[in-house]
Design an enzyme around this catalytic site. Structure first.
Site, PDB file in Angstrom:
ATOM      1  N   ASP A  92       0.830  -1.211   0.000  1.00 49.32           N
ATOM      2  CA  ASP A  92       0.000   0.000   0.000  1.00 49.32           C
ATOM      3  C   ASP A  92       0.865   1.262   0.000  1.00 49.32           C
ATOM      4  O   ASP A  92       2.055   1.210   0.345  1.00 49.32           O
ATOM      5  CB  ASP A  92      -0.902  -0.026   1.246  1.00 49.32           C
ATOM      6  CG  ASP A  92      -2.235   0.677   1.024  1.00 49.32           C
ATOM      7  OD1 ASP A  92      -2.325   1.513   0.111  1.00 49.32           O
ATOM      8  OD2 ASP A  92      -3.185   0.385   1.784  1.00 49.32           O
ATOM      9  N   ASP A 102     -11.035   1.623  -3.072  1.00 53.39           N
ATOM     10  CA  ASP A 102     -11.603   1.317  -1.758  1.00 53.39           C
ATOM     11  C   ASP A 102     -13.125   1.316  -1.810  1.00 53.39           C
ATOM     12  O   ASP A 102     -13.779   0.871  -0.869  1.00 53.39           O
ATOM     13  CB  ASP A 102     -11.128   2.341  -0.721  1.00 53.39           C
ATOM     14  CG  ASP A 102      -9.720   2.032  -0.224  1.00 53.39           C
ATOM     15  OD1 ASP A 102      -9.288   0.871  -0.348  1.00 53.39           O
ATOM     16  OD2 ASP A 102      -9.060   2.951   0.293  1.00 53.39           O
TER      17      ASP A 102
HETATM   18  C1  GLA Z   1      -5.828   1.731   2.320  1.00 59.44           C
HETATM   19  C2  GLA Z   1      -6.252   0.598   1.403  1.00 59.44           C
HETATM   20  C3  GLA Z   1      -7.301  -0.230   2.091  1.00 59.44           C
HETATM   21  C4  GLA Z   1      -6.753  -0.746   3.412  1.00 59.44           C
HETATM   22  C5  GLA Z   1      -6.273   0.397   4.274  1.00 59.44           C
HETATM   23  C6  GLA Z   1      -5.563  -0.098   5.509  1.00 59.44           C
HETATM   24  O1  GLA Z   1      -6.843   2.646   2.477  1.00 59.44           O
HETATM   25  O2  GLA Z   1      -6.718   1.082   0.185  1.00 59.44           O
HETATM   26  O3  GLA Z   1      -7.709  -1.305   1.276  1.00 59.44           O
HETATM   27  O4  GLA Z   1      -5.700  -1.640   3.151  1.00 59.44           O
HETATM   28  O5  GLA Z   1      -5.375   1.247   3.557  1.00 59.44           O
HETATM   29  O6  GLA Z   1      -5.147   0.937   6.320  1.00 59.44           O
END
Ligand code: GLA
Length: 706
Positions: A456, A525
């Site tokens: 990420d 997301d």
């Molecule tokens: C980001 C990602 C999510 C999740 C969060 C965790 O927002 O896009 O899918 O993994 O971080 O903190």
């Protein structure tokens, strides 16, 4: 088959050809490299005949403005220049002489040297025989040896300038977006002047994606000529689409953003990322299929693999992770047919919320007293692979890492620091940070049997300073990305079974550069299936279903509050790499049973979805019906995913003609046994018979009978 690159030395022409397209380069009397043709395939003789059509001369114009494939600033050209430098004495004009050519069947390097200053520019080309996709990049080299030669400041080094032929009008296709609403497709008339798509964020960004398509305004999904190009880079970038009043159109694609420059001391070189381009004649669908093929066959690290059905715990537990909770989810996930279980954020350091622990990549001792081993073993016992979330380029100020190395973050000592999601960006351009990152992740992967990382990157650069840099601190913009690529490449070599998902607050790190070293992408997301239709439609313009991570989550959706049937949520997610991200502890027995059936159905069509040819039969913007067809590479099977939002009373569902089937063949519906004639499916379509309620959906699986 003639060579893919033909050279006509008498006319100083190179013809770079795929099966149906050619890009023609011509070196004029002043050694300027013109883009003479970008379109249907031409023979060298046909290409040479274009020289009988000289560029029109006009008062106050250099006729090559907007016509050069290697557009170096200088002379009487005022358009966007792909190569812009400033020499030590302040001179900004370049005057390049052609000095060398080296060529194979599918690669070409043309070298140019400045007439006066110690600088060479190499233009590299590579053409792919299967799709005709053409790749380009540049290498700029300071050929001086003495400090007295002074540095060369590179202001702009675009990988390629793509010269679009004269069309009767120009329409620009692009995607824009934001968090939760990535890859929104828009098609607009190209205005005169310069249209700049870019990211200044240090990463690819949610807000734009580094590709464009151009057509004359008449192309449709299945018909018409489309010129497209993309940039393989995961940092700041800029695509300048220029339409001059003389109706010359170019797209110049490169990394970096103004006013950041590169310093080249004597002996140094600057290598740009690749920009690739495709000319296709089958409308936007044809363009997308060429890109999908190119990315699947030539860019992805493990092209032949099928991506497993994944479960991710983020929406179910957020930061509240424990061995028991994750194991319980894993058991339910395994029961559904999930093949890869991914534990998301919250497993390490003091990371029980988003304000602490980022950077401390050891398991939280209270939550995992015996380390990750017991959970990983349980997941493996259940027959699934194990994946883990990491965000290696970031740090919470409240972390052991930051306390030990406060100087490791991007910062200016004289400026405030913007914290976003309570975190700062590590300066990965620093060799010590890059070494730490590799060692820490290598240790994590060596000590634990981890099959998959969700990698990420949750905030962009701000106050991007490197106070103790030994040389030019602005190099951090580029070196961050180079070191990111190098760390991932090294990890993959050391742990060959490792697979990686690129994530950046959803889909903010999606580009052909990251796809060369990751296996799939977290698309957004936003897991609301209805919103996803648009996001996936934009995603699919360039990127194949094989990399598009798509979760089925709870209803009502935790972000949007919208309720949608389980089948609808599944049928939307099946259009990519199917995954489940709901709180399975709260799914009823009936939901779990239906989910298992749908996972099994997905697995039956997965090779078609992930490796087949994709036809967008009806786009979310077209009306209530959205449908995508996938055809097996050998044409023997097809899958069709259909969703219908609402049907007005008294109206029938629209006909849905399929594409690219064999008209004389018959196709059996693998679920109902019904037999259809190819010609009838092509002209009258598939009888949909969707349920009358809102948000109906279906998966059809057709198998050719021979
Ligand atoms: C980001 C990602 C999510 C999740 C969060 C965790 O927002 O896009 O899918 O993994 O971080 O903190």
């Amino acid at each position: 088959m003639p060579p893919h690159i033909a050279h006509d030395p008498d006319h100083r022409l190179w013809v770079l050809s795929g099966p149906t397209s050619s890009y023609v380069l011509h070196l004029d009397d002043e050694d300027r490299l013109r883009g003479l043709h970008w379109g249907r395939r031409l023979t060298p003789e046909q290409a040479a005949s274009l020289l009988e059509r000289p560029l029109p001369r006009r008062q106050f114009e250099d006729p090559t403005d907007g016509a050069l494939a290697l557009d170096a600033a200088g002379g009487m050209r005022y358009g966007h220049a792909a190569v812009q430098v400033r020499f030590a004495d302040g001179v900004r004009d370049l005057e390049l002489n052609w000095t060398a050519e080296s060529r194979t069947d599918d690669t070409l390097v043309l070298t140019f040297a400045d007439r006066h200053y110690p600088l060479t520019v190499e233009a590299h080309f590579k053409v792919y025989a299967d799709t005709g996709v053409l790749e380009r990049h540049l290498v700029l080299r300071h050929t001086g040896t003495e400090a007295a030669d002074g540095p060369v400041t590179v202001v702009r080094a675009d990988s390629a300038t793509w010269t679009v032929p004269r069309l009767n009008g120009y329409r620009l296709s692009q995607v824009h977006g934001q968090w939760g609403a990535e890859t929104q497709l828009s098609r607009t008339e190209l205005p005169y002047g310069e249209t700049v798509l870019s990211s200044r964020r240090g990463t690819t960004s949610h807000h734009a994606n580094p590709w464009v398509m151009l057509d004359d305004g008449t192309a449709t999904e299945e018909h018409g000529r489309v010129h497209s190009c993309a940039l393989a880079w995961s940092g700041s970038w800029q695509l300048t689409v220029q339409r001059l009043p003389t109706e010359r159109v170019t797209v110049s694609a490169g990394f970096g953003h103004a006013p950041i420059t590169w310093q080249l001391p004597p002996g140094a070189e600057l290598r740009t990322p690749v920009s690739a381009a495709a000319y296709t004649e089958g409308g936007f669908g044809g363009a997308s299929r060429a890109w999908h093929r190119y990315l699947l066959d030539h860019v992805l690290p493990h092209p032949g693999e099928l991506r497993p059905v994944l479960y991710n715990s983020w929406e179910a537990t957020e930061f509240d992770v424990s061995v028991e909770g994750q194991s319980a989810l894993a058991e339910r996930a395994a029961g559904l047919g999930v093949e890869l279980f991914v534990m998301d954020d919250g497993w390490f350091g003091s990371r029980t919320h988003d304000a602490a622990g980022l950077g401390d990549w050891t398991p939280n001792a209270e939550r995992f007293p015996d380390g990750l081993g017991p959970l990983i073993d349980r997941v493996h016992e259940l027959g699934m692979r194990f994946g883990l979330w990491v965000e290696p380029e970031m740090v919470n100020p409240d972390s052991d890492l930051y306390r030990a190395h406060p100087d490791w973050v991007l910062h200016h000592p004289t400026r405030r620091r913007t914290e976003h999601r309570n975190q700062l960006v590590l300066n990965l351009a620093r060799p010590d940070v890059a070494a730490w990152m590799y060692d820490r992740l290598d240790e994590l992967l060596t000590k634990n049997d981890i099959d998959f990382l969700k990698w990420d990157f949750n905030r962009p650069f701000t106050e991007a300073g490197w106070p103790d840099a030994e040389s030019d601190p602005e190099a951090l913009w580029t070196e961050h990305v180079h070191n990111l690529y190098a760390v991932i490449d090294r990890l993959r070599t050391a742990h060959p079974h490792l697979r990686i998902e690129s994530c950046s607050s959803g889909g903010a790190r999606l580009d052909p550069g990251i796809l060369a070293r990751t296996d799939q992408v977290w698309t957004s997301d936003n897991t609301d299936a209805l919103d996803r239709l648009d996001i996936q439609h934009g995603f699919s313009q360039l990127y194949p279903a094989r990399v598009m991570g798509a979760w089925v989550t709870d209803s009502p959706n935790p972000y949007t509050g919208r309720s949608l049937p389980l089948d609808f949520r599944f049928h939307v997610a099946m259009a990519g790499v199917l995954a489940i991200g709901g709180d399975l502890a709260r799914w009823s027995a009936a939901e779990l049973a239906r989910a298992a059936e749908l996972v099994a159905a997905y697995k039956r069509v997965r090779p078609l979805v992930q490796h087949g040819r994709q036809y967008r039969l009806s786009s979310p913007g077209d009306g209530e019906l959205s449908a995508v067809q996938y055809l097996a590479p050998d044409g023997t099977e097809a899958a069709v995913l259909v969703t219908r939002r609402a049907r007005r009373f008294g109206h029938a569902d629209p006909a849905l003609p399929l594409r690219a089937l064999a008209p004389d063949a018959r196709y059996r519906d693998a679920d109902t046994g019904a037999l259809h004639h190819g010609a009838v499916l092509l002209s009258h379509g598939l009888p949909l018979r969707l349920a009358p309620q809102d948000n109906a959906s279906a998966l059809f699986h057709l198998v050719r009978e021979d």
